[in-house]
Design a protein around this motif. Structure first.
Motif, PDB file in Angstrom:
ATOM      1  N   GLY A 120       0.413  -1.602  -0.252  1.00  0.00           N
ATOM      2  CA  GLY A 120      -0.123  -0.280   0.148  1.00  0.00           C
ATOM      3  C   GLY A 120       0.769   1.676  -0.042  1.00  0.00           C
ATOM      4  O   GLY A 120       0.748   2.223  -0.151  1.00  0.00           O
ATOM      5  N   ASP A 121       1.946   1.308   0.361  1.00  0.00           N
ATOM      6  CA  ASP A 121       2.911   2.458   0.727  1.00  0.00           C
ATOM      7  C   ASP A 121       3.034   3.050  -1.074  1.00  0.00           C
ATOM      8  O   ASP A 121       3.224   4.387  -1.549  1.00  0.00           O
ATOM      9  CB  ASP A 121       4.329   2.461   1.060  1.00  0.00           C
ATOM     10  CG  ASP A 121       4.568   2.232   2.489  1.00  0.00           C
ATOM     11  OD1 ASP A 121       3.079   2.885   3.369  1.00  0.00           O
ATOM     12  OD2 ASP A 121       5.158   2.425   3.132  1.00  0.00           O
ATOM     13  N   ILE A 122       3.141   2.100  -2.226  1.00  0.00           N
ATOM     14  CA  ILE A 122       3.734   2.344  -3.280  1.00  0.00           C
ATOM     15  C   ILE A 122       2.086   2.313  -3.891  1.00  0.00           C
ATOM     16  O   ILE A 122       1.085   1.273  -4.438  1.00  0.00           O
ATOM     17  CB  ILE A 122       4.171   1.458  -4.152  1.00  0.00           C
ATOM     18  CG1 ILE A 122       5.562   1.524  -3.241  1.00  0.00           C
ATOM     19  CG2 ILE A 122       4.130   2.092  -5.629  1.00  0.00           C
ATOM     20  CD1 ILE A 122       7.006   0.977  -4.355  1.00  0.00           C
ATOM     21  N   VAL A 123       1.856   3.515  -4.476  1.00  0.00           N
ATOM     22  CA  VAL A 123      -0.028   4.176  -5.247  1.00  0.00           C
ATOM     23  C   VAL A 123       0.819   3.893  -7.191  1.00  0.00           C
ATOM     24  O   VAL A 123       1.468   4.839  -7.385  1.00  0.00           O
ATOM     25  CB  VAL A 123      -0.393   5.509  -5.322  1.00  0.00           C
ATOM     26  CG1 VAL A 123      -1.597   5.431  -5.696  1.00  0.00           C
ATOM     27  CG2 VAL A 123      -0.962   4.820  -3.776  1.00  0.00           C
ATOM     28  N   VAL A 124       0.519   3.010  -7.892  1.00  0.00           N
ATOM     29  CA  VAL A 124       0.650   2.925  -8.834  1.00  0.00           C
ATOM     30  C   VAL A 124       0.242   3.616 -10.239  1.00  0.00           C
ATOM     31  O   VAL A 124      -1.145   3.941  -9.714  1.00  0.00           O
ATOM     32  CB  VAL A 124       0.272   1.453  -9.612  1.00  0.00           C
ATOM     33  CG1 VAL A 124       1.317   0.366  -8.509  1.00  0.00           C
ATOM     34  CG2 VAL A 124      -0.678   1.347  -9.704  1.00  0.00           C
ATOM     35  N   GLY A 125       0.393   3.807 -10.700  1.00  0.00           N
ATOM     36  CA  GLY A 125       0.195   4.923 -11.812  1.00  0.00           C
ATOM     37  C   GLY A 125      -0.923   3.337 -12.778  1.00  0.00           C
ATOM     38  O   GLY A 125      -1.580   2.727 -13.012  1.00  0.00           O
ATOM     39  N   LYS A 126      -0.636   4.364 -14.233  1.00  0.00           N
ATOM     40  CA  LYS A 126      -1.314   3.495 -15.251  1.00  0.00           C
ATOM     41  C   LYS A 126      -1.320   2.155 -16.302  1.00  0.00           C
ATOM     42  O   LYS A 126      -2.143   1.180 -16.700  1.00  0.00           O
ATOM     43  CB  LYS A 126      -2.082   4.711 -16.096  1.00  0.00           C
ATOM     44  CG  LYS A 126      -3.284   5.713 -15.662  1.00  0.00           C
ATOM     45  CD  LYS A 126      -3.496   6.500 -16.663  1.00  0.00           C
ATOM     46  CE  LYS A 126      -4.196   5.884 -17.931  1.00  0.00           C
ATOM     47  NZ  LYS A 126      -4.634   7.016 -18.675  1.00  0.00           N
ATOM     48  N   THR A 127       0.883   2.019 -16.178  1.00  0.00           N
ATOM     49  CA  THR A 127       1.062   0.955 -17.150  1.00  0.00           C
ATOM     50  C   THR A 127       2.013   0.665 -16.026  1.00  0.00           C
ATOM     51  O   THR A 127       2.550   0.604 -15.198  1.00  0.00           O
ATOM     52  CB  THR A 127       1.796   1.905 -18.090  1.00  0.00           C
ATOM     53  OG1 THR A 127       2.352   2.377 -18.033  1.00  0.00           O
ATOM     54  CG2 THR A 127       0.473   2.240 -19.506  1.00  0.00           C
ATOM     55  N   VAL A 128       2.631  -0.534 -16.781  1.00  0.00           N
ATOM     56  CA  VAL A 128       4.267  -0.857 -16.168  1.00  0.00           C
ATOM     57  C   VAL A 128       4.961  -0.158 -15.612  1.00  0.00           C
ATOM     58  O   VAL A 128       5.293   0.903 -16.735  1.00  0.00           O
ATOM     59  CB  VAL A 128       4.459  -2.607 -16.810  1.00  0.00           C
ATOM     60  CG1 VAL A 128       4.744  -2.210 -18.164  1.00  0.00           C
ATOM     61  CG2 VAL A 128       5.583  -2.799 -16.291  1.00  0.00           C
ATOM     62  N   GLY A 129       5.780  -0.247 -14.630  1.00  0.00           N
ATOM     63  CA  GLY A 129       6.441   0.793 -14.594  1.00  0.00           C
ATOM     64  C   GLY A 129       7.983   0.570 -13.431  1.00  0.00           C
ATOM     65  O   GLY A 129       7.643  -1.154 -12.995  1.00  0.00           O
TER      66      GLY A 129
END
Length: 484
Positions: free
Chosen positions: A114-123
């Motif tokens: 939960g500490d990382i909030v991802v974006g829309k695509t692979v990163g």
């Protein structure tokens, strides 16, 4: 286009936990799997400090927090209480803090779920300490609306949101929403399209947990609900009554396979019942491959401890001593007359392709080994080849030079591929999607179809059917990821 059983007309668990290393070389993505990437400047290399990514979160829905921890391990003379700085790609953010984490008594720096909030695509996320860096790709499953390039088959507007999975097999397509609603559609080869039908609720939202069975007498979604296989709107009846524990499914025209979390693998073809084929098969992406071939007979293939087995009996022969260390299988029926192609990619990046008319052939080296990163590709005649991603480039016969790109488009930074019949689609890391199907004749160049599409597994596909006026009708389906 032919019906798969019409011989008379034949002539006319989740992959997100996989850790990959990635570096940038002239803008290309390095996709060879590894535990971690460690790089250091000469000034720090002598210190002996090393950092590796030892655990990565599973695939995360777009714009949400990771569901499990990311762990970096530090090897150094003093590795306790040291600061590891994690960095996120553009469009991602920290739920709290700025990415600095202390190593514990074992030398591990842990980024909690939960500490990382991802974006829309692979990163790509990096971990750095004392000038030494490790990097890992985190998979993102884009969530949004179902899109298509065919205006006649729009998804029902009242349900066209929170779409998570899309999968196609020949003329049929299945769609799964984040709430478990599952829908299906097929091209009936007439001028009046079928409507989308909601098949049921409670479908598994994992990748490759739903597909479509397409044949003369059976046109229906095959999917998993609470571990039980469903065909259309009804639960499958098993001879033993043991319809439980299923995780993933695969189909090729009119035959299908399914694997359980306990490693049991099962097969089915129209006119028969489900039968158990083997045990010990991994619950992972691209582990099972049903091969439909009306001339030489249907065959089921699966991976077990890195070895390809078939329903013909035991391990198959692939090259000379090459049937070991195989990581992925993918299948598609090709254009050259009932010659289904099977692609196998080994953990070392070697790719092989099989067709009845050609046997097994070595096709490429250096191929990416992730799920849905290789598939059969048509070459116009005489069987097909493997379409693989190699250092971010699409490659056939082991060379990016054999892949045509539309004018002005770059063959770089690709991340996923998919196929139906002879038509391929591929998506770049930024969500730009390309396909061979919009073009006509023998032009197999990859043409840009859409931007802002999902990059996760089982999030795109192409349906193929006979067109009323002759020839084939191709329609693409994908998820347009909603903004964060």
């Amino acid at each position: 286009m032919i019906e798969p059983n019409d011989a008379a007309t034949a002539n006319t668990h989740d992959e997100g936990a996989t850790i990959r290393r990635r570096t940038m070389l002239a803008g290309a993505a390095w996709a060879v799997p590894a535990v971690a990437l460690t790089a250091a400047s000469p000034a720090f290399a002598a210190s002996g400090t090393r950092v590796t990514i030892t655990q990565a979160p599973a695939e995360t829905p777009s714009c949400q927090g990771t569901k499990s921890s990311l762990v970096a391990h530090v090897d150094a003379s003093q590795n306790v209480g040291q600061v590891v700085q994690f960095s996120l790609p553009s469009g991602w953010r920290w739920a709290t803090g700025s990415g600095s984490y202390l190593t514990d008594s074992s030398g591990n720096a842990t980024v909690p779920a939960g500490d990382i909030v991802v974006g829309k695509t692979v990163g790509t996320v990096t971990a750095t300490i004392s000038g030494v860096t490790a990097a890992v790709d985190l998979d993102v499953a884009g969530v949004g609306a179902l899109a298509t390039d065919s205006s006649s088959v729009p998804f029902p507007s009242g349900a066209n949101s929170e779409i998570l999975r899309v999968r196609a097999n020949m003329s049929g397509v299945v769609v799964v929403r984040t709430n478990g609603d599952i829908w299906s559609w097929y091209d009936n080869s007439t001028t009046t399209d079928e409507s989308w039908v909601q098949v049921g609720t409670g479908a598994s939202t994992a990748p490759q947990a739903a597909t479509y069975v397409w044949s003369q007498n059976t046109k229906a979604a095959l999917w998993v609900k609470s571990g039980a296989l469903q065909l259309g709107s009804s639960a499958v009846t098993f001879p033993s009554g043991g319809n439980s524990g299923f995780a993933r499914v695969a189909s090729c025209n009119s035959i299908a396979m399914a694997v359980k979390t306990n490693g049991e693998v099962w097969g089915w073809q129209e006119g028969g019942s489900w039968s158990q084929l083997d045990t010990g098969v991994a619950d992972d992406l691209d582990q099972i491959a049903p091969v439909w071939d009306a001339r030489s007979g249907n065959m089921f293939y699966w991976l077990k401890n890195g070895v390809i087995y078939s329903s013909a009996g035991g391990a198959i022969t692939m090259g000379s001593g090459q049937n070991s260390g195989v990581a992925r299988l993918s299948v598609a029926w090709m254009r050259d007359g009932y010659d289904t192609n099977l692609v196998a990619v080994k953990a070392n990046g070697d790719a092989w392709v099989y067709a009845r008319s050609q046997g097994w052939r070595s096709s490429a080296t250096g191929a990416a080994t992730g799920g849905e990163q290789s598939c059969p590709a048509d070459t116009g005649s005489g069987g097909g080849t493997a379409l693989v991603i190699r250092s971010g480039q699409l490659a056939k016969y082991g060379s990016a030079g054999n892949v045509g790109m539309a004018s002005g488009e770059s063959n770089s930074d690709f991340y996923r591929v998919a196929t139906t019949w002879q038509y391929n689609v591929a998506v770049k890391r930024d969500g730009t999607m390309f396909g061979t199907y919009p073009v006509s004749g023998n032009n197999r160049s990859f043409t840009k179809i859409a931007s802002g599409t999902a990059t996760g597994a089982t999030q795109r596909g192409v349906s193929v059917a006979a067109a009323p006026g002759g020839g084939n009708r191709r329609r693409g389906f994908w998820i347009t990821t909603a903004s964060c």
